[in-house]
Design an enzyme around this catalytic site. Structure first.
Site, PDB file in Angstrom:
ATOM      1  CD1 TRP A 169      -2.957   0.506   0.707  1.00  0.00           C
ATOM      2  CD2 TRP A 169      -3.809   0.699  -1.349  1.00  0.00           C
ATOM      3  NE1 TRP A 169      -3.756   1.624   0.686  1.00  0.00           N
ATOM      4  CE2 TRP A 169      -4.289   1.767  -0.563  1.00  0.00           C
ATOM      5  CE3 TRP A 169      -4.207   0.607  -2.689  1.00  0.00           C
ATOM      6  CZ2 TRP A 169      -5.145   2.743  -1.074  1.00  0.00           C
ATOM      7  CZ3 TRP A 169      -5.069   1.571  -3.204  1.00  0.00           C
ATOM      8  CH2 TRP A 169      -5.525   2.625  -2.396  1.00  0.00           C
ATOM      9  CB  SER A 192       1.774  -5.102  -3.841  1.00  0.00           C
ATOM     10  OG  SER A 192       1.670  -3.764  -4.246  1.00  0.00           O
ATOM     11  CG  LEU A 193       1.396  -2.418   1.999  1.00  0.00           C
ATOM     12  CD1 LEU A 193       2.518  -1.415   2.220  1.00  0.00           C
ATOM     13  CD2 LEU A 193       0.043  -1.814   2.368  1.00  0.00           C
ATOM     14  CG  PHE A 196      -4.745   0.525  -6.778  1.00  0.00           C
ATOM     15  CD1 PHE A 196      -3.513   1.147  -6.877  1.00  0.00           C
ATOM     16  CD2 PHE A 196      -4.813  -0.718  -6.170  1.00  0.00           C
ATOM     17  CE1 PHE A 196      -2.361   0.543  -6.388  1.00  0.00           C
ATOM     18  CE2 PHE A 196      -3.675  -1.329  -5.669  1.00  0.00           C
ATOM     19  CZ  PHE A 196      -2.445  -0.691  -5.780  1.00  0.00           C
ATOM     20  CB  ALA A 235      -7.623   0.369 -14.313  1.00  0.00           C
ATOM     21  CG  LEU A 236      -1.516   1.766 -11.884  1.00  0.00           C
ATOM     22  CD1 LEU A 236      -1.205   2.448 -13.210  1.00  0.00           C
ATOM     23  CD2 LEU A 236      -1.299   2.742 -10.731  1.00  0.00           C
ATOM     24  CG  ASP A 290       4.511  -4.067 -11.546  1.00  0.00           C
ATOM     25  OD1 ASP A 290       3.709  -3.116 -11.561  1.00  0.00           O
ATOM     26  OD2 ASP A 290       4.797  -4.693 -10.514  1.00  0.00           O
ATOM     27  CG  HIS A 335       1.266  -4.686  -9.269  1.00  0.00           C
ATOM     28  ND1 HIS A 335       2.539  -4.334  -8.853  1.00  0.00           N
ATOM     29  CD2 HIS A 335       0.479  -4.647  -8.157  1.00  0.00           C
ATOM     30  CE1 HIS A 335       2.529  -4.084  -7.556  1.00  0.00           C
ATOM     31  NE2 HIS A 335       1.299  -4.266  -7.103  1.00  0.00           N
TER      32      HIS A 335
END
Length: 256
Positions: A21, A81-82, A143, A145-146, A207, A234
């Site tokens: 994403w 991911s997505l 996002f 940073a996450l 993650d 992640h």
């Protein structure tokens, strides 16, 4: 429908690669580099992302799978991911085309619920949706940073992701919102037990977006292999692309 698909590598094994994403296919370059000798990779910019920013195709997984399948040969589908959710959809709905499935830090159901302890906090998804309305760029920064959180050097990974995210232009806000709705509603858990193709599930142990337990559960349900990369977050192909490629080796070896 202006869907951008580019080809990398010169190997005999066909592979479709799908990003996450708000990202684009260029993000997957480290993985493409280590697979180039064995694979010919069809790297997709999903609708609304990268060079497919103006695509009229919806981001809805089944629609994406159909459009990609029409332009690529039967292949191993690898999604991050997505993109992992879209690759799962291909393997579930079109196993004659998605002959094997590799999922990198992806999950069949994103948000945690009473019957799904392995999901992410649903407040995260709702906050992303709210923040996109008022602070588009700030939301993508948070996002990033996450995504980098938990990696061996988070600040360096943030800088690297920040340098790449708009390299192919800004993602379409409408499609980002569509992606959030998909994360809120998609649930392919019940389909994994009947998955008929080989699968590999690869996750960074650190993650903070997709819990490793979700990946371990998915691997068990689908009778696939499961690999944790100890020091990765992640996006484990940043810094650990060789480890990701090694975890994919059983799929490459099985491809007929």
């Amino acid at each position: 429908m202006n869907l951008h698909i580019e080809t990398h590598g010169h190997g005999e094994i066909p592979v479709v690669i799908l990003h996450g994403w708000a990202m684009h296919g260029g993000m997957m370059e480290p993985l493409c580099d280590v697979l180039a000798d064995r694979c010919t990779m069809h790297v997709v910019d999903l609708p609304g992302h990268g060079y497919s920013r103006d695509s009229t195709l919806p981001l809805e997984p089944s629609a994406c799978v159909q459009a990609i399948a029409e332009r690529t040969p039967p292949a191993i589908w690898i999604g991050w991911s997505l993109g992992g959710l879209i690759a799962m959809t291909a393997a579930i709905e079109h196993p004659q085309h998605a002959r094997a499935l590799g999922v990198i830090d992806g999950t069949p159901k994103f948000s945690r619920g009473e019957d799904w302890p392995h999901g992410s906090d649903p407040k995260l998804v709702r906050q992303l949706a709210t923040d996109l309305e008022t602070d588009y760029h700030g939301t993508l920064e948070r996002f990033i940073a996450l995504e980098a959180m938990g990696s061996r050097d988070p600040m360096a990974e943030v800088r690297h992701l920040r340098s790449l995210i708009f390299q192919r232009g800004e993602p379409n806000l409408r499609v980002l919102q569509e992606g959030i709705r998909i994360l809120e509603t998609a649930d392919r858990r019940a389909d994994l037990a009947a998955l008929s193709v080989p699968s590999a599930w690869i996750v960074g142990r650190r993650d903070r977006i997709v819990p490793p337990a979700a990946m371990a559960w998915s691997a068990e349900q689908s009778r696939g292999s499961y690999t944790e990369i100890a020091h990765a977050g992640h996006a484990p192909f940043f810094g650990y692309a060789g480890d990701v490629a090694n975890a994919l080796t059983p799929l490459l070896d099985s491809f007929q």
